[in-house]
Design an enzyme around this catalytic site. Structure first.
Site, PDB file in Angstrom:
ATOM      1  N   LYS A   4     -37.149  -8.603  44.735  1.00 14.81           N
ATOM      2  CA  LYS A   4     -37.065  -7.929  46.047  1.00 14.81           C
ATOM      3  C   LYS A   4     -36.949  -6.422  45.899  1.00 14.81           C
ATOM      4  CE  LYS A   4     -35.721  -9.419  49.924  1.00 14.81           C
ATOM      5  NZ  LYS A   4     -35.324 -10.033  51.146  1.00 14.81           N
ATOM      6  N   CYS A 140     -24.435  -0.268  34.262  1.00 20.16           N
ATOM      7  CA  CYS A 140     -23.349  -1.247  34.142  1.00 20.16           C
ATOM      8  C   CYS A 140     -22.636  -1.404  35.478  1.00 20.16           C
ATOM      9  CB  CYS A 140     -22.364  -0.776  33.070  1.00 20.16           C
ATOM     10  SG  CYS A 140     -21.030  -1.936  32.772  1.00 20.16           S
ATOM     11  N   VAL A 141     -22.455  -2.645  35.897  1.00 19.52           N
ATOM     12  CA  VAL A 141     -21.672  -2.964  37.094  1.00 19.52           C
ATOM     13  C   VAL A 141     -20.522  -3.858  36.636  1.00 19.52           C
ATOM     14  CG1 VAL A 141     -21.686  -4.286  39.264  1.00 19.52           C
ATOM     15  CG2 VAL A 141     -23.579  -2.717  38.746  1.00 19.52           C
ATOM     16  N   SER A 147     -24.022  -9.297  41.245  1.00 19.43           N
ATOM     17  CA  SER A 147     -24.869 -10.021  42.209  1.00 19.43           C
ATOM     18  C   SER A 147     -24.658  -9.587  43.650  1.00 19.43           C
ATOM     19  CB  SER A 147     -24.652 -11.540  42.099  1.00 19.43           C
ATOM     20  OG  SER A 147     -24.866 -11.945  40.772  1.00 19.43           O
ATOM     21  N   ALA A 151     -26.772  -2.795  41.713  1.00 22.15           N
ATOM     22  CA  ALA A 151     -27.655  -2.223  40.685  1.00 22.15           C
ATOM     23  C   ALA A 151     -28.834  -1.457  41.315  1.00 22.15           C
ATOM     24  CB  ALA A 151     -28.134  -3.309  39.719  1.00 22.15           C
ATOM     25  N   LEU A 388     -35.115   3.681  21.780  1.00 22.38           N
ATOM     26  CA  LEU A 388     -34.061   4.239  22.644  1.00 22.38           C
ATOM     27  C   LEU A 388     -32.718   3.728  22.120  1.00 22.38           C
ATOM     28  CD1 LEU A 388     -35.649   3.710  26.204  1.00 22.38           C
ATOM     29  CD2 LEU A 388     -35.953   5.599  24.618  1.00 22.38           C
TER      30      LEU A 388
END
Ligand code: NHW
Ligand code: MG
Length: 389
Positions: A4, A140-141, A147, A151, A388
């Protein structure tokens, strides 16, 4: 699978894969700077944006703490990356870095840091074009806020702040599949301390193998074999830059390093990055270069061990010394520095030494992505000259 958020972004979409009528390059043109949104995106009421001052001992420790409790884990939740403050400072402050790209979210009332994302500037050449990009990392959450679609807000906010600096492309890597990888790479791993790796459940004894045969199999010589192999020093920066620039030219996508970048990224820093050169004993020319960065993991729920010390192959250039021999010397110095394992992606020419040097593939891919830059077809890992941290 529907995405989405990602379906709304200027990235290669799955349904366009293989459509050779689409041009390579930017997907959207830059917006005039005056039309870039000036205020931050909305957050749920309890939270506020902050710019994280990584120079501040306290803020840097807070970011480290968030990451070390909530960042990337393996799929069995046995290990979690454990970044040091020194590593973060190194990764987040390359030449020309932008403070405003180090973004946090706090709980307004308690000031607790619950989310982070960071960007740093980089010039990356894609085929014939050198593109000013942001490298995005450390998204980072906090585990308790997962959910809830935070993010995408973090990603939009970093995008906005990157746009404000007149930069319109980005590069990032992730273990998850999103629209659409420019390349999908594999990690290979070489045991340096097989007993510990087996004790903590990172690896298992091979079929029909005993512990003592395993230890013998992975044993390395006590000292390096290449004459002139030594630690990189400040005065090597021009020679190393020349080596890297000419080597990286052959890949479809690679950083466009200058001397400032090389000094920052490769000059050895204890427990962060290590680099070695081969200086020819006769001509004193710098003929070869190799480097690795240090990314330990916490070992979750083990009585005996708390930290897994991992070295990650960074950039290696062999012009006189065979690459295999150079990498064997790197394994030897990593072992001397007490690393438990050595990791490398199958990018550049790395596959040429894996089997001979007793690397084995790990499961799980690392996917590379570009934001607002289309490639007509995915690159083979060996066509990629980009690592990276
Ligand atoms: S990859 C490491 C990412 N971090 C971790 O894995 C740490 C542990 N996990 C978490 O903290 C290196 C959360 O699970 C995260 C997701 C925060 C990952 N990249 O909030 P919701 C990087 O840091 C999409 C991109 O509900 P959540 C690179 C997902 O597909 N997107 O999920 C970062 C879905 O969208 P969709 C990711 O679990 C690059 C949406 O997020 C992603 O609570 C960032 C769900 O959000 C990932 N790793 O939080 C992009 N993981 O469309 C930069 C999930 O599928 C782009 N998602 O519905 C460029 C920006 C700059 C442009 C400049 C011109
Ligand atoms: Mg969320």
């Amino acid at each position: 699978m529907r995405h989405k958020f990602w379906e709304t972004q200027p990235v290669g979409q799955f349904e366009d894969t293989g459509d050779t009528s689409l041009p390579e390059g930017p997907i959207e043109p830059p917006t005039p700077l005056s039309e870039v949104k000036q205020e931050p995106y909305n957050l749920p009421n309890l939270y506020e944006w902050i710019t994280c001052d990584i120079d501040s001992e306290e803020t840097c420790a807070e970011v480290c703490n968030l990451l070390n409790h909530n960042y990337v884990e393996d799929d069995k939740n046995m290990f979690r990356f454990a970044y040091s403050k020194e590593f973060l400072r190194w990764a987040l402050r390359p030449p020309g870095y932008c403070k405003s790209w180090h973004i946090g979210v706090r709980v307004k009332s308690s000031k607790k840091l619950v989310s982070f994302i960071a960007g740093v500037p980089a010039r990356i050449r894609v085929r014939d074009n050198v593109v000013a990009m942001a490298e995005i990392n450390f998204l980072c959450v906090h585990k308790k806020l997962r959910s809830k679609r935070l993010a995408p807000v973090m990603i939009k906010e970093v995008t906005r702040r990157v746009h404000l600096e007149n930069i319109w492309q980005a590069a990032y890597t992730a273990g998850v599949v999103l629209p659409t990888p420019i390349s999908s790479c594999l990690y290979w791993h070489r045991s340096l301390n097989p007993k510990k790796l087996i004790d903590i459940g990172f690896s298992r004894l091979g079929a029909g193998m005993t512990m003592s045969r395993t230890i013998k199999l992975y044993k390395l010589p006590d000292s390096t074999s290449t004459p002139g192999f030594r630690k990189m020093e400040l005065h090597d920066v021009p020679a190393v830059t020349r080596l890297l620039r000419s080597y990286l030219n052959q890949f479809e996508a690679a950083p466009d390093f200058d001397e400032n970048d090389v000094e920052h990224s490769f000059l050895p820093k204890e427990n962060v990055v290590d680099s070695y050169v081969v200086e020819s004993p006769e001509s004193h020319k710098i003929t070869d270069f190799c480097s690795f960065y240090s990314l330990p993991s916490s070992i979750l729920g083990n009585q005996k061990y708390s930290i897994l010390k991992a070295a990650h192959s960074f950039y290696n250039v062999a012009t006189e010394t065979p690459l295999l021999q150079l990498m064997n010397d790197v394994l030897i110095v990593a072992k001397q520095k007490d690393y438990d394992e050595f990791n490398a992606l199958d990018v550049m020419q790395n596959v040429t030494f894996f089997e001979e040097l007793k690397f084995v593939p790990l499961d799980g891919n690392l996917h590379y992505y570009l934001y607002n830059y289309r490639l007509r077809n995915a690159l083979k890992p060996m066509e990629l000259g980009l690592v990276l941290v």
